[in-house]
Design a protein around this motif. Structure first.
Motif, mmCIF file in Angstrom:
data_model
loop_
_atom_site.group_PDB
_atom_site.id
_atom_site.type_symbol
_atom_site.label_atom_id
_atom_site.label_comp_id
_atom_site.label_asym_id
_atom_site.label_seq_id
_atom_site.Cartn_x
_atom_site.Cartn_y
_atom_site.Cartn_z
ATOM 1 N N ASN A 83 0.833 -1.202 0.000
ATOM 2 C CA ASN A 83 0.000 0.000 0.000
ATOM 3 C C ASN A 83 0.868 1.252 0.000
ATOM 4 O OD1 ASN A 83 -2.597 -1.404 0.311
ATOM 5 N ND2 ASN A 83 -1.788 -1.960 2.324
ATOM 6 N N HIS A 84 0.388 2.298 -0.665
ATOM 7 C CA HIS A 84 1.164 3.526 -0.777
ATOM 8 C C HIS A 84 0.399 4.782 -0.364
ATOM 9 C CE1 HIS A 84 4.198 1.183 -2.878
ATOM 10 N NE2 HIS A 84 3.260 0.743 -3.695
ATOM 11 N N THR A 85 -0.913 4.670 -0.170
ATOM 12 C CA THR A 85 -1.702 5.820 0.266
ATOM 13 C C THR A 85 -2.165 5.604 1.697
ATOM 14 O OG1 THR A 85 -3.705 4.837 -0.697
ATOM 15 C CG2 THR A 85 -2.461 6.374 -2.071
ATOM 16 N N SER A 86 -2.900 6.558 2.237
ATOM 17 C CA SER A 86 -3.266 6.561 3.653
ATOM 18 C C SER A 86 -3.940 5.266 4.099
ATOM 19 C CB SER A 86 -4.218 7.727 3.934
ATOM 20 O OG SER A 86 -3.627 8.958 3.600
ATOM 21 N N ALA A 87 -3.541 4.819 5.283
ATOM 22 C CA ALA A 87 -4.167 3.647 5.896
ATOM 23 C C ALA A 87 -5.388 4.091 6.683
ATOM 24 C CB ALA A 87 -3.171 2.941 6.811
ATOM 25 N N LEU A 88 -6.520 3.481 6.390
ATOM 26 C CA LEU A 88 -7.765 3.782 7.094
ATOM 27 C C LEU A 88 -8.457 2.472 7.461
ATOM 28 C CD1 LEU A 88 -9.274 6.703 4.966
ATOM 29 C CD2 LEU A 88 -8.472 6.858 7.327
ATOM 30 N N PRO A 89 -9.138 2.430 8.607
ATOM 31 C CA PRO A 89 -9.863 1.216 8.990
ATOM 32 C C PRO A 89 -11.169 1.071 8.224
ATOM 33 C CG PRO A 89 -10.243 2.929 10.607
ATOM 34 C CD PRO A 89 -9.244 3.486 9.628
ATOM 35 N N MET A 90 -11.700 -0.141 8.201
ATOM 36 C CA MET A 90 -13.004 -0.365 7.566
ATOM 37 C C MET A 90 -13.887 -1.324 8.359
ATOM 38 S SD MET A 90 -12.078 -2.896 4.352
ATOM 39 C CE MET A 90 -13.790 -3.373 4.157
ATOM 40 N N THR A 91 -13.357 -1.895 9.452
ATOM 41 C CA THR A 91 -14.139 -2.797 10.293
ATOM 42 C C THR A 91 -13.828 -2.503 11.754
ATOM 43 O OG1 THR A 91 -13.909 -4.516 8.587
ATOM 44 C CG2 THR A 91 -14.724 -5.214 10.749
ATOM 45 N N TRP A 92 -14.887 -2.421 12.580
ATOM 46 C CA TRP A 92 -14.708 -2.097 13.991
ATOM 47 C C TRP A 92 -15.369 -3.154 14.874
ATOM 48 C CZ3 TRP A 92 -15.618 1.487 10.187
ATOM 49 C CH2 TRP A 92 -14.700 2.536 10.075
ATOM 50 N N PRO A 93 -14.823 -3.396 16.083
ATOM 51 C CA PRO A 93 -15.412 -4.383 17.010
ATOM 52 C C PRO A 93 -16.592 -3.786 17.779
ATOM 53 C CG PRO A 93 -13.406 -3.479 17.947
ATOM 54 C CD PRO A 93 -13.527 -2.872 16.574
#
Length: 343
Positions: A83-93
Protein backbone atom coordinates in the motif's frame (compact mmCIF):
# COMPACT_ATOMS: atom_id res chain seq x y z
CA UNK A 1 4.40 33.58 26.05
CA UNK A 2 6.62 30.94 24.47
CA UNK A 3 5.29 28.76 21.67
CA UNK A 4 6.62 25.24 21.17
CA UNK A 5 6.48 24.20 17.52
CA UNK A 6 7.99 21.39 15.47
CA UNK A 7 8.26 21.38 11.67
CA UNK A 8 7.96 17.60 11.91
CA UNK A 9 4.18 18.05 12.07
CA UNK A 10 4.21 18.35 8.26
CA UNK A 11 5.30 14.72 7.96
CA UNK A 12 1.67 13.79 8.61
CA UNK A 13 -0.52 14.73 5.66
CA UNK A 14 -3.41 12.36 5.09
CA UNK A 15 -4.70 11.88 1.57
CA UNK A 16 -8.39 11.65 2.50
CA UNK A 17 -11.00 10.94 5.15
CA UNK A 18 -14.56 9.63 5.11
CA UNK A 19 -17.13 12.39 5.62
CA UNK A 20 -20.86 12.41 4.87
CA UNK A 21 -20.63 9.23 2.85
CA UNK A 22 -17.76 10.31 0.64
CA UNK A 23 -13.98 10.17 0.48
CA UNK A 24 -12.88 13.79 0.78
CA UNK A 25 -9.54 15.60 1.23
CA UNK A 26 -8.54 15.82 4.88
CA UNK A 27 -9.75 18.91 6.74
CA UNK A 28 -6.88 18.44 9.18
CA UNK A 29 -3.86 19.46 7.10
CA UNK A 30 -0.35 20.86 7.65
CA UNK A 31 -1.18 24.43 6.64
CA UNK A 32 -3.26 24.77 9.81
CA UNK A 33 -0.18 24.82 12.04
CA UNK A 34 1.74 27.05 9.65
CA UNK A 35 -0.96 29.73 9.71
CA UNK A 36 -0.98 29.69 13.50
CA UNK A 37 2.81 29.88 13.69
CA UNK A 38 2.81 32.79 11.25
CA UNK A 39 0.29 34.65 13.39
CA UNK A 40 2.37 34.03 16.52
CA UNK A 41 5.26 35.73 14.75
CA UNK A 42 3.12 38.53 13.34
CA UNK A 43 1.80 39.67 16.73
CA UNK A 44 5.09 39.11 18.54
CA UNK A 45 3.56 36.71 21.02
CA UNK A 46 6.96 35.51 22.17
CA UNK A 47 9.81 33.16 21.37
CA UNK A 48 9.11 30.10 19.23
CA UNK A 49 11.16 27.12 20.38
CA UNK A 50 11.66 23.57 19.20
CA UNK A 51 10.53 20.74 21.46
CA UNK A 52 12.83 18.50 23.43
CA UNK A 53 12.77 14.82 22.60
CA UNK A 54 10.86 12.94 25.30
CA UNK A 55 10.49 9.28 26.14
CA UNK A 56 7.11 7.55 26.02
CA UNK A 57 7.09 7.05 29.80
CA UNK A 58 4.32 9.56 30.55
CA UNK A 59 2.27 8.61 27.49
CA UNK A 60 2.21 5.00 28.74
CA UNK A 61 0.43 6.20 31.88
CA UNK A 62 -2.58 7.46 29.91
CA UNK A 63 -2.45 5.16 26.87
CA UNK A 64 -2.23 1.38 26.56
CA UNK A 65 1.41 0.55 25.73
CA UNK A 66 0.22 -1.94 23.10
CA UNK A 67 -1.71 0.83 21.37
CA UNK A 68 1.33 3.10 21.34
CA UNK A 69 3.42 0.25 19.94
CA UNK A 70 0.82 -0.20 17.18
CA UNK A 71 1.05 3.48 16.22
CA UNK A 72 4.81 3.16 15.90
CA UNK A 73 4.64 0.22 13.48
CA UNK A 74 1.32 0.75 11.68
CA UNK A 75 2.70 2.36 8.52
CA UNK A 76 5.42 -0.26 8.09
CA UNK A 77 2.79 -3.01 8.36
CA UNK A 78 0.54 -1.19 5.87
CA UNK A 79 3.35 -0.55 3.39
CA UNK A 80 4.57 -4.14 3.66
CA UNK A 81 1.34 -5.19 1.94
CA UNK A 82 2.12 -2.99 -1.03
CA UNK A 83 0.00 0.00 0.00
CA UNK A 84 1.16 3.53 -0.78
CA UNK A 85 -1.70 5.82 0.27
CA UNK A 86 -3.27 6.56 3.65
CA UNK A 87 -4.17 3.65 5.90
CA UNK A 88 -7.77 3.78 7.09
CA UNK A 89 -9.86 1.22 8.99
CA UNK A 90 -13.00 -0.36 7.57
CA UNK A 91 -14.14 -2.80 10.29
CA UNK A 92 -14.71 -2.10 13.99
CA UNK A 93 -15.41 -4.38 17.01
CA UNK A 94 -18.88 -2.98 17.71
CA UNK A 95 -21.51 -4.49 20.02
CA UNK A 96 -21.77 -8.22 19.48
CA UNK A 97 -18.17 -8.60 18.29
CA UNK A 98 -15.15 -9.38 20.45
CA UNK A 99 -12.75 -6.59 21.34
CA UNK A 100 -10.38 -8.53 23.59
CA UNK A 101 -8.28 -10.31 20.95
CA UNK A 102 -6.19 -8.00 18.74
CA UNK A 103 -5.98 -9.17 15.12
CA UNK A 104 -2.56 -9.93 13.69
CA UNK A 105 -3.03 -8.19 10.33
CA UNK A 106 -2.88 -4.44 9.74
CA UNK A 107 -6.43 -4.24 8.34
CA UNK A 108 -7.83 -5.69 11.55
CA UNK A 109 -5.57 -3.70 13.84
CA UNK A 110 -6.61 -0.41 12.23
CA UNK A 111 -10.20 -1.09 13.27
CA UNK A 112 -9.25 -2.56 16.64
CA UNK A 113 -7.38 0.62 17.61
CA UNK A 114 -9.73 3.27 16.18
CA UNK A 115 -13.12 4.88 16.73
CA UNK A 116 -13.72 6.15 13.19
CA UNK A 117 -12.23 6.57 9.72
CA UNK A 118 -10.96 10.06 10.43
CA UNK A 119 -7.41 9.34 11.58
CA UNK A 120 -5.46 8.24 8.54
CA UNK A 121 -1.93 6.91 8.89
CA UNK A 122 0.79 7.84 6.40
CA UNK A 123 4.52 7.25 6.15
CA UNK A 124 5.23 10.28 8.34
CA UNK A 125 2.39 10.01 10.82
CA UNK A 126 4.34 8.55 13.73
CA UNK A 127 7.09 11.15 13.33
CA UNK A 128 4.51 13.94 13.51
CA UNK A 129 2.54 12.34 16.34
CA UNK A 130 5.65 11.94 18.47
CA UNK A 131 6.72 15.54 17.76
CA UNK A 132 3.24 16.75 18.70
CA UNK A 133 3.48 15.03 22.07
CA UNK A 134 7.00 16.42 22.52
CA UNK A 135 5.63 19.92 21.95
CA UNK A 136 3.03 19.43 24.70
CA UNK A 137 5.56 18.12 27.21
CA UNK A 138 8.14 20.79 26.43
CA UNK A 139 5.52 23.53 26.87
CA UNK A 140 4.39 21.89 30.11
CA UNK A 141 7.98 21.99 31.34
CA UNK A 142 8.14 25.72 30.53
CA UNK A 143 5.04 26.30 32.66
CA UNK A 144 6.37 24.13 35.48
CA UNK A 145 9.56 26.19 35.34
CA UNK A 146 7.69 29.31 36.37
CA UNK A 147 6.15 30.74 33.21
CA UNK A 148 2.62 32.04 33.57
CA UNK A 149 1.63 30.24 30.37
CA UNK A 150 2.96 28.49 27.28
CA UNK A 151 1.48 27.41 23.97
CA UNK A 152 2.02 23.93 22.55
CA UNK A 153 1.34 24.22 18.81
CA UNK A 154 0.47 20.55 18.55
CA UNK A 155 -0.36 18.88 15.29
CA UNK A 156 -1.86 16.32 14.90
CA UNK A 157 -4.36 17.21 17.62
CA UNK A 158 -5.10 14.80 20.44
CA UNK A 159 -8.32 15.15 22.42
CA UNK A 160 -10.33 12.43 20.61
CA UNK A 161 -7.65 9.83 21.26
CA UNK A 162 -8.52 7.56 24.17
CA UNK A 163 -6.60 5.02 26.22
CA UNK A 164 -6.33 2.59 23.31
CA UNK A 165 -7.82 4.19 20.23
CA UNK A 166 -7.26 6.88 17.62
CA UNK A 167 -9.93 8.91 15.85
CA UNK A 168 -11.04 12.38 14.89
CA UNK A 169 -7.57 13.22 13.51
CA UNK A 170 -6.06 12.32 16.90
CA UNK A 171 -3.49 9.68 17.86
CA UNK A 172 -1.84 10.61 21.19
CA UNK A 173 -3.85 12.70 23.63
CA UNK A 174 -1.41 15.56 24.10
CA UNK A 175 -3.43 17.42 26.74
CA UNK A 176 -3.82 14.25 28.81
CA UNK A 177 -0.13 13.40 28.59
CA UNK A 178 0.70 16.95 29.74
CA UNK A 179 -1.80 16.76 32.61
CA UNK A 180 -0.28 13.46 33.73
CA UNK A 181 3.19 14.98 33.55
CA UNK A 182 2.09 17.87 35.79
CA UNK A 183 0.75 15.33 38.28
CA UNK A 184 4.04 13.42 38.17
CA UNK A 185 5.89 16.67 38.91
CA UNK A 186 3.86 17.19 42.08
CA UNK A 187 0.74 19.12 41.09
CA UNK A 188 -1.93 17.64 43.36
CA UNK A 189 -4.81 18.63 41.10
CA UNK A 190 -4.93 19.53 37.42
CA UNK A 191 -7.88 20.82 35.39
CA UNK A 192 -8.34 20.28 31.65
CA UNK A 193 -10.60 22.81 30.00
CA UNK A 194 -11.60 21.71 26.49
CA UNK A 195 -13.04 24.54 24.40
CA UNK A 196 -12.98 22.73 21.06
CA UNK A 197 -16.31 22.49 19.22
CA UNK A 198 -16.21 18.69 19.35
CA UNK A 199 -16.35 16.86 22.66
CA UNK A 200 -12.96 15.65 23.90
CA UNK A 201 -14.16 12.10 24.33
CA UNK A 202 -10.67 10.68 24.66
CA UNK A 203 -9.73 13.03 27.48
CA UNK A 204 -12.94 12.25 29.34
CA UNK A 205 -12.38 8.52 28.94
CA UNK A 206 -8.80 8.68 30.21
CA UNK A 207 -9.63 10.49 33.45
CA UNK A 208 -13.25 9.44 34.05
CA UNK A 209 -12.47 7.34 37.13
CA UNK A 210 -9.78 9.60 38.57
CA UNK A 211 -10.22 12.27 41.19
CA UNK A 212 -6.96 14.14 40.61
CA UNK A 213 -7.71 15.55 37.15
CA UNK A 214 -10.85 17.60 36.51
CA UNK A 215 -12.15 17.60 32.92
CA UNK A 216 -14.60 20.16 31.52
CA UNK A 217 -15.88 20.14 27.93
CA UNK A 218 -17.88 22.86 26.14
CA UNK A 219 -19.05 21.39 22.85
CA UNK A 220 -21.71 20.57 20.29
CA UNK A 221 -24.52 18.42 21.68
CA UNK A 222 -23.65 14.75 20.98
CA UNK A 223 -27.28 14.07 20.14
CA UNK A 224 -26.63 15.91 16.88
CA UNK A 225 -22.84 16.31 16.63
CA UNK A 226 -19.66 14.22 16.43
CA UNK A 227 -18.50 12.21 18.30
CA UNK A 228 -22.16 11.36 19.09
CA UNK A 229 -21.54 8.67 21.69
CA UNK A 230 -20.05 10.67 24.58
CA UNK A 231 -20.40 14.17 25.96
CA UNK A 232 -23.84 14.24 27.58
CA UNK A 233 -24.50 16.38 30.65
CA UNK A 234 -25.18 13.36 32.89
CA UNK A 235 -21.59 12.09 32.50
CA UNK A 236 -20.06 13.28 35.76
CA UNK A 237 -17.32 10.75 36.48
CA UNK A 238 -17.25 7.35 38.14
CA UNK A 239 -15.80 6.00 41.36
CA UNK A 240 -12.96 8.22 42.54
CA UNK A 241 -13.75 10.48 39.57
CA UNK A 242 -17.36 11.17 40.49
CA UNK A 243 -17.92 14.92 40.20
CA UNK A 244 -14.63 15.47 38.37
CA UNK A 245 -16.12 15.49 34.87
CA UNK A 246 -18.52 18.08 33.53
CA UNK A 247 -19.98 18.51 30.06
CA UNK A 248 -21.71 21.54 28.58
CA UNK A 249 -23.40 20.28 25.38
CA UNK A 250 -24.75 23.20 23.35
CA UNK A 251 -27.03 23.33 20.29
CA UNK A 252 -26.25 24.28 16.71
CA UNK A 253 -25.95 28.02 16.27
CA UNK A 254 -24.67 28.79 19.77
CA UNK A 255 -23.05 32.24 19.87
CA UNK A 256 -20.83 33.97 22.43
CA UNK A 257 -23.59 35.14 24.76
CA UNK A 258 -24.58 31.57 25.53
CA UNK A 259 -21.19 29.93 25.01
CA UNK A 260 -19.51 32.32 27.45
CA UNK A 261 -21.93 31.32 30.22
CA UNK A 262 -20.71 27.74 29.87
CA UNK A 263 -17.12 28.98 29.98
CA UNK A 264 -17.85 30.89 33.19
CA UNK A 265 -19.41 27.78 34.73
CA UNK A 266 -16.50 25.57 33.65
CA UNK A 267 -13.94 28.01 35.07
CA UNK A 268 -15.86 28.23 38.33
CA UNK A 269 -15.89 24.45 38.61
CA UNK A 270 -12.15 24.22 37.91
CA UNK A 271 -11.50 26.81 40.60
CA UNK A 272 -13.73 25.00 43.10
CA UNK A 273 -11.88 21.78 42.31
CA UNK A 274 -8.69 23.42 43.51
CA UNK A 275 -6.72 23.00 40.32
CA UNK A 276 -3.11 24.09 40.60
CA UNK A 277 -2.53 24.01 36.84
CA UNK A 278 -4.90 24.56 33.91
CA UNK A 279 -4.49 22.69 30.63
CA UNK A 280 -6.58 24.20 27.83
CA UNK A 281 -7.45 22.03 24.85
CA UNK A 282 -7.58 24.96 22.46
CA UNK A 283 -9.76 24.25 19.46
CA UNK A 284 -11.10 27.18 17.45
CA UNK A 285 -13.60 25.25 15.35
CA UNK A 286 -16.26 27.12 17.34
CA UNK A 287 -15.75 29.86 14.73
CA UNK A 288 -18.83 30.89 12.73
CA UNK A 289 -17.27 29.95 9.39
CA UNK A 290 -15.71 26.63 10.36
CA UNK A 291 -16.56 24.14 7.59
CA UNK A 292 -17.33 21.16 9.85
CA UNK A 293 -18.84 22.86 12.92
CA UNK A 294 -21.98 24.80 13.79
CA UNK A 295 -21.31 27.37 16.51
CA UNK A 296 -21.29 31.09 15.78
CA UNK A 297 -18.34 32.55 17.68
CA UNK A 298 -16.72 35.52 15.98
CA UNK A 299 -13.07 36.50 15.76
CA UNK A 300 -13.64 39.22 18.37
CA UNK A 301 -14.79 36.58 20.88
CA UNK A 302 -11.52 34.68 21.12
CA UNK A 303 -9.56 37.31 23.08
CA UNK A 304 -12.47 37.40 25.54
CA UNK A 305 -12.13 33.64 25.93
CA UNK A 306 -8.46 34.01 26.82
CA UNK A 307 -9.16 36.85 29.23
CA UNK A 308 -11.72 34.73 31.12
CA UNK A 309 -9.29 31.83 31.47
CA UNK A 310 -6.63 34.26 32.70
CA UNK A 311 -8.94 35.27 35.57
CA UNK A 312 -8.33 31.86 37.11
CA UNK A 313 -4.84 33.11 37.95
CA UNK A 314 -3.26 29.69 37.49
CA UNK A 315 -0.26 28.49 35.49
CA UNK A 316 -1.79 27.62 32.13
CA UNK A 317 -0.77 25.37 29.26
CA UNK A 318 -2.55 25.87 25.93
CA UNK A 319 -2.53 22.76 23.73
CA UNK A 320 -3.67 23.25 20.13
CA UNK A 321 -6.54 21.06 18.95
CA UNK A 322 -9.09 21.68 16.16
CA UNK A 323 -10.07 24.51 13.85
CA UNK A 324 -10.60 24.10 10.12
CA UNK A 325 -11.45 27.56 8.79
CA UNK A 326 -7.86 27.84 7.67
CA UNK A 327 -7.85 31.49 6.59
CA UNK A 328 -8.87 32.63 10.07
CA UNK A 329 -7.30 29.91 12.20
CA UNK A 330 -4.18 31.87 13.14
CA UNK A 331 -6.03 35.04 14.10
CA UNK A 332 -8.56 33.13 16.20
CA UNK A 333 -6.14 30.78 17.99
CA UNK A 334 -3.61 33.49 18.77
CA UNK A 335 -6.45 35.81 19.75
CA UNK A 336 -7.10 33.53 22.73
CA UNK A 337 -3.46 33.79 23.73
CA UNK A 338 -3.21 37.56 23.41
CA UNK A 339 -6.48 37.88 25.31
CA UNK A 340 -4.99 35.73 28.07
CA UNK A 341 -2.02 38.07 28.21
CA UNK A 342 -4.27 41.12 28.48
CA UNK A 343 -3.21 42.72 25.21
Amino acid sequence: MKTVYSPDHAAHAGHWEVARGAMVPCFEKPIRAEYVRARVEEVGLGEIVLPKVWSMETARKVHDPAYLAFLGKAWDMWAAEGNHTSALPMTWPVRGLRNDVPPECIEGLLGFYSMDAGASITAGTWKAVKASMDCALTAAEIVAGGARAAFALCRPPGHHSGPAFMGGYCFINNASVAAQWFRDQGAARVAILDVDYHHGNGTQDIFYERGDVFVANIHGDPKTEYPYFLGHADETGRGAGEGCNVNYPLPFGTAWDTWSLALDAACDRAEAFGAEVIVVSLGVDTFERDPISAFKLKTADYPKMGARIAKLGKPTLFVFEGGYAVDEIGVNAVGVLTGFEGR
